[in-house]
Design a protein around this motif. Structure first.
Motif, short mmCIF file in Angstrom:
data_model
loop_
_atom_site.label_atom_id
_atom_site.label_comp_id
_atom_site.label_asym_id
_atom_site.label_seq_id
_atom_site.Cartn_x
_atom_site.Cartn_y
_atom_site.Cartn_z
N UNK A 1 0.68 -1.21 0.14
CA UNK A 1 -0.55 -0.48 0.58
C UNK A 1 0.79 1.37 0.16
N UNK A 2 2.26 0.86 0.36
CA UNK A 2 3.42 2.28 -0.25
C UNK A 2 3.42 2.67 -0.95
N UNK A 3 3.51 1.81 -2.13
CA UNK A 3 4.12 1.84 -3.60
C UNK A 3 2.54 1.00 -4.42
N UNK A 4 1.51 1.46 -3.62
CA UNK A 4 0.32 0.89 -4.39
C UNK A 4 0.76 -0.27 -5.71
N UNK A 5 1.45 -1.06 -5.76
CA UNK A 5 1.66 -2.09 -6.42
C UNK A 5 1.52 -3.86 -5.85
N UNK B 1 -5.66 2.19 -5.55
CA UNK B 1 -5.89 2.21 -7.46
C UNK B 1 -5.82 3.10 -8.13
N UNK B 2 -7.74 4.18 -7.89
CA UNK B 2 -7.81 4.83 -8.71
C UNK B 2 -7.12 6.12 -7.97
N UNK B 3 -6.85 6.72 -6.69
CA UNK B 3 -5.67 6.95 -6.78
C UNK B 3 -4.45 7.18 -7.73
N UNK B 4 -3.99 5.81 -7.39
CA UNK B 4 -2.85 5.55 -8.01
C UNK B 4 -2.85 6.05 -10.06
N UNK B 5 -4.03 5.72 -10.93
CA UNK B 5 -4.39 5.83 -11.73
C UNK B 5 -4.53 7.28 -12.51
N UNK B 6 -5.06 7.70 -11.08
CA UNK B 6 -4.88 8.92 -11.37
C UNK B 6 -6.33 9.86 -11.70
N UNK B 7 -7.56 9.27 -10.90
CA UNK B 7 -8.66 9.72 -10.45
C UNK B 7 -8.62 10.64 -9.84
N UNK B 8 -9.19 11.92 -10.16
CA UNK B 8 -9.68 13.09 -9.70
C UNK B 8 -10.17 12.85 -7.86
#
Length: 821
Positions: free
Chosen positions: A479-483, A501-508
């Motif tokens: 959950x630190x590297x989100x992978x 995962x949504x934050x990592x992908x770039x959702x607002x």
């Protein structure tokens, strides 16, 4: 039962089958690979696995296993089962080579029968008939042609053909020379063959000038090929003889087929043995490539895979220079169903496919890619539901296709079944889908079915946590590297990490926050607790592993201490025994002395009473000595006293040496003193002294040494080194030193001054003893020690050159020094 029919494609066994086909040596093995199927018979699976495991050992350990000459001639053999058919020359060559291969296989297996009993069992009942190959050798030469002496008729026919061909050749040459002289053909033209007849190439404009039959013309039509009329009859005779030759060859081959026809059943059995060996060998080669091992085979149901890997995924990632993360999976009577949850693309489906493929491989006789201490049972039914099976033709949606699979599973599943379901309950409204999935899962549990199921539904995770027979499993996520980490952890549910995962992908961020608010605080708190549980569990598992290692070290230390105590006790008993033996020896000697005294007294006419009294005293003394025993404490005390006494003596000797050395060191070295070099046992004489160096003569050799490396030799001291004043003695010492001299030194870990002193000793001794090359191992590191040593070598006389060692022998970590000797 295997369901559905596309099971092999879903788990990847079809690709594994093709890899096995590529490793076969003949079509017989290929066909067996194509025909291999999943068996639910324990004894059959056990035999297959043992065969492949033994063949794996043969391929890795044994020399001389035959791999040439694997030809499939079974279609030809079945053809000659009908009278009137025969084998042509090519088929005979293949038959001969393949029979030799079978012979070599039988011989090899016979030599290793005790080591590989299941492979040896395959060779039982296989007959090899040398008579068949002998008959082939009698009629076929090494080039695969029927021999002239295969029959007397064939020899006569071929002799006639050769004779007539010689006549035709001579006659054509005569005609060709005449045609050249007349200008009918070019000077460089030579006879050729068309349709088996000798012809002469002639220009189209001159074809009327040469009598004969036109058999062919060139593509341009400028050249025609004419058979001279003079040789037509001879060529006709040759053609007739060739027909006779063919008829005789066919007769010989039919006769051979008639001879071996009674052996056909045994020969076909021998070829089946060769195909079986090829089939097993292909599976063994796959096992070697994918690290397949023979697991512990259990008659009961269950799966315990350690460090399991999906072979096809392993094969694909290997090409990219990557590796597969291994999985540990266990299904037993207490936890029959594993419910895996975790993030998308976290490896849930791969985990499910790995279990399905390895179990299917196992029941097809392939060694699974897992550690050899894994355990596997045999299932009667293996079902899988993975992927999208929607069909427009059959009016099936994605969810409908899943329900049809569940209907089949529920109808046929029992305690002898393994079900594999991916994305359980997905494809419809979550509440209803989750409820149906939970009911199906309860039914599987009631049926005591084994299974691996993946899901994202929280209600299924709760159900698994509270239902005996079902265990949660989580695909770990950083959950630190989100992978994803692609590691399976059994015993706890996994989080989907949807918001991360949504934050990592770039959702607002406002969208993510809004979504979190819609699912409610309970869901977010549940996911948070899952992560905390996962973190705490890893922490305590690490602690437990450290404790296990510490306990292991403590046990090892205790075992070592116990052995040492036993050795001390053995030595103590040995000391006591030796002491008693010595005492008895001393007593015996004393007794002899006293007896001798008594004898002398008798000889000198001593009084009987005095003699008797002396003997009685002697016996009393003897009994007293024999009855002397010491307790363990007293013995240990005596031993300790002896040790302290020896230590005091040794310390006293060392003190005396130090005093002598100090006395010697107080006097400066002057010309004429006897000295030796520190670390050397050769004694030389100082000839002259400069500021910090001195010229020293060692026998007939003079060398320059630093004064601080010289040590004065004290006359009469037994610790002094040996003098070299005698040439003979000097030569003997130098010879011994050359034998014991080592040209390599290791100064890794030394301080700079220590390393330089060691290098100086090495160079001086090498120059003195006549060695032209030495090697200094200083390591690479930061290069400081290497530079210090090389700076010293630059300013040291007698050094011709120095350089790095060859790269494959150490490179810059080793300096090779060449000396001027």
């Amino acid at each position: 039962m295997i369901y559905p029919e596309t099971f092999e494609q879903k788990v990847g066994f079809d690709k594994l089958r093709e890899l096995a086909v590529e490793r076969c040596l003949c079509p017989l093995g290929v066909q067996k690979i194509r025909d291999v199927g999943c068996s639910s018979k324990f004894s059959e699976v056990e035999l297959w696995i043992k065969q492949v495991d033994e063949m794996k050992s043969i391929c890795m350990m044994e020399q001389g296993f035959p791999v040439d000459g694997y030809f499939d001639v079974t279609p030809s053999l079945r053809k000659i089962a009908k009278e009137g058919n025969w084998l042509d020359e090519t088929e005979l060559v293949n038959l001969r080579q393949s029979l030799n291969a079978i012979k070599q296989l039988i011989t090899f297996v016979g030599k290793v029968t005790e080591k590989y009993p299941t492979i040896a069992q395959l060779a039982k009942g296989v007959s090899y008939y040398p008579y068949v190959t002998e008959r082939i050798d009698a009629i076929l030469d090494k080039f695969g042609r029927i021999k002239d002496n295969a029959s007397s008729e064939l020899a006569q026919i071929r002799s006639s053909i050769t004779s007539r061909q010689s006549s035709v050749s001579k006659l054509v040459q005569t005609i060709l020379r005449s045609a050249r002289d007349q200008g009918v053909v070019e000077s460089d033209v030579s006879p050729t063959i068309r349709d088996g007849r000798v012809v002469i190439p002639v220009a189209a404009g001159n074809k009327r000038k040469l009598k004969g039959i036109v058999h062919d013309e060139s593509a341009t039509g400028k050249t025609v090929f004419i058979e001279p009329v003079e040789v037509v009859e001879l060529n006709n005779e040759i053609r007739e003889l060739e027909y006779e030759e063919k008829r005789e060859v066919v007769r010989i081959l039919i006769e051979f087929a008639n001879v071996i026809r009674p052996y056909l059943p045994d020969l076909l059995n021998a070829y089946n043995f060769m195909g079986e060996i090829d089939f097993i060998r292909a599976k063994a080669l796959l096992a070697i490539e994918f690290n397949g091992t023979k697991p512990i085979i259990n008659e009961g149901k269950g799966i315990f895979l350690k460090q399991a890997k999906h072979p096809i995924l392993q094969f694909a990632l290997k090409k990219e220079g990557k590796s597969v993360v291994p999985l540990d999976i266990e299904l037993n009577q207490e936890n029959r169903i594993l419910l895996i949850s975790g993030p998308n693309a976290g490896g849930k489906s791969v985990c499910l496919k790995t279990v399905g493929l390895l179990q299917y491989m196992f029941q097809c006789g392939f060694l699974p890619s897992a550690l050899e201490n894994s355990e596997m049972g045999v299932f009667k039914n293996i079902f899988i539901d993975i992927g999208d099976e929607q069909s427009i033709e059959n009016d099936l949606s994605t969810y409908s296709s899943h329900l049809f699979s569940m209907k089949h599973f529920l109808k046929n599943a029992d305690s002898d079944s393994l079900v594999l379901i991916d994305e359980f309950g997905a494809g419809t409204e979550p509440t209803a889908g989750g409820a149906i999935a939970e009911a199906i899962l309860q039914t599987f549990c009631n049926l005591q079915t084994f299974g691996v199921i993946t899901t994202h539904y929280s209600n299924l995770k709760h159900f698994a946590a509270n239902t005996p027979g079902i265990i949660n499993g989580a695909m770990l996520f950083d959950h630190v590297k989100i992978e994803p980490l692609f590691k399976l952890e059994m015993g706890k549910p996994g989080s989907s990490f949807a918001f991360e995962i949504a934050r990592k992908i770039g959702l607002p961020e406002d969208v993510v926050v809004s979504a979190a608010g819609k699912v409610g605080a309970d869901y977010v708190t549940f996911e948070k607790h899952l992560r905390e549980i996962s973190r705490d569990k890893r922490y305590w598992e690490k602690k437990r592993e450290n404790i296990r290692i510490a306990n292991k070290k403590a046990d090892a230390a205790q075992e070592k201490l116990q052995k040492e105590l036993e050795e001390v006790e053995r030595q103590r008993k040995q000391i006591i025994a030796d002491a008693k033996a010595e005492a008895e020896s001393l007593l015996s000697d004393t007794n002899k002395t006293i007896e001798n005294t008594i004898r002398i007294i008798k000889e000198t006419n001593a009084q009987k009473e005095e003699t008797k009294q002396a003997r009685e005293e002697l016996e009393q003394f003897k009994e007293t000595v024999q009855n002397v025993t010491l307790t363990d404490a007293e013995i240990e005390k005596k031993i300790e006293q002896i040790k302290r006494r020896q230590e005091r003596k040794a310390q006293k000797r060392e003190d005396e040496k130090v005093v002598k050395k100090k006395v010697v060191a107080e006097k400066p070295i002057v010309p004429g003193d006897k000295v030796n070099v520190k670390g050397s046992d050769l004694v030389g004489e100082v000839l002259s002294i400069s500021t910090d160096t001195a010229s020293v003569a060692f026998g007939e050799m003079i060398t320059v040494q630093k004064v601080n490396r010289l040590k004065r030799v004290v006359p009469g001291n037994s610790d002094n080194s040996k003098s070299v004043s005698s040439p003979q003695k000097s030569g003997f010492d130098v010879y011994n030193r050359r034998l014991n001299f080592k040209t390599d030194i290791d100064v890794r870990g030394f301080r700079a001054d220590e390393a330089l002193e060691t290098v100086q000793d090495l160079v001086d001794d090498a120059l003195m003893l006549g060695f032209s090359t030495v090697r200094i191992l200083h390591g690479k590191g930061n290069g400081i020690l290497r530079q210090v040593i090389r700076d010293y070598l630059k300013r040291t006389p007698g050094i011709v050159n120095f350089a790095d060692e060859h790269e494959e022998f150490g490179g810059a970590g080793i300096t090779v020094v060449e000396l001027d000797v």
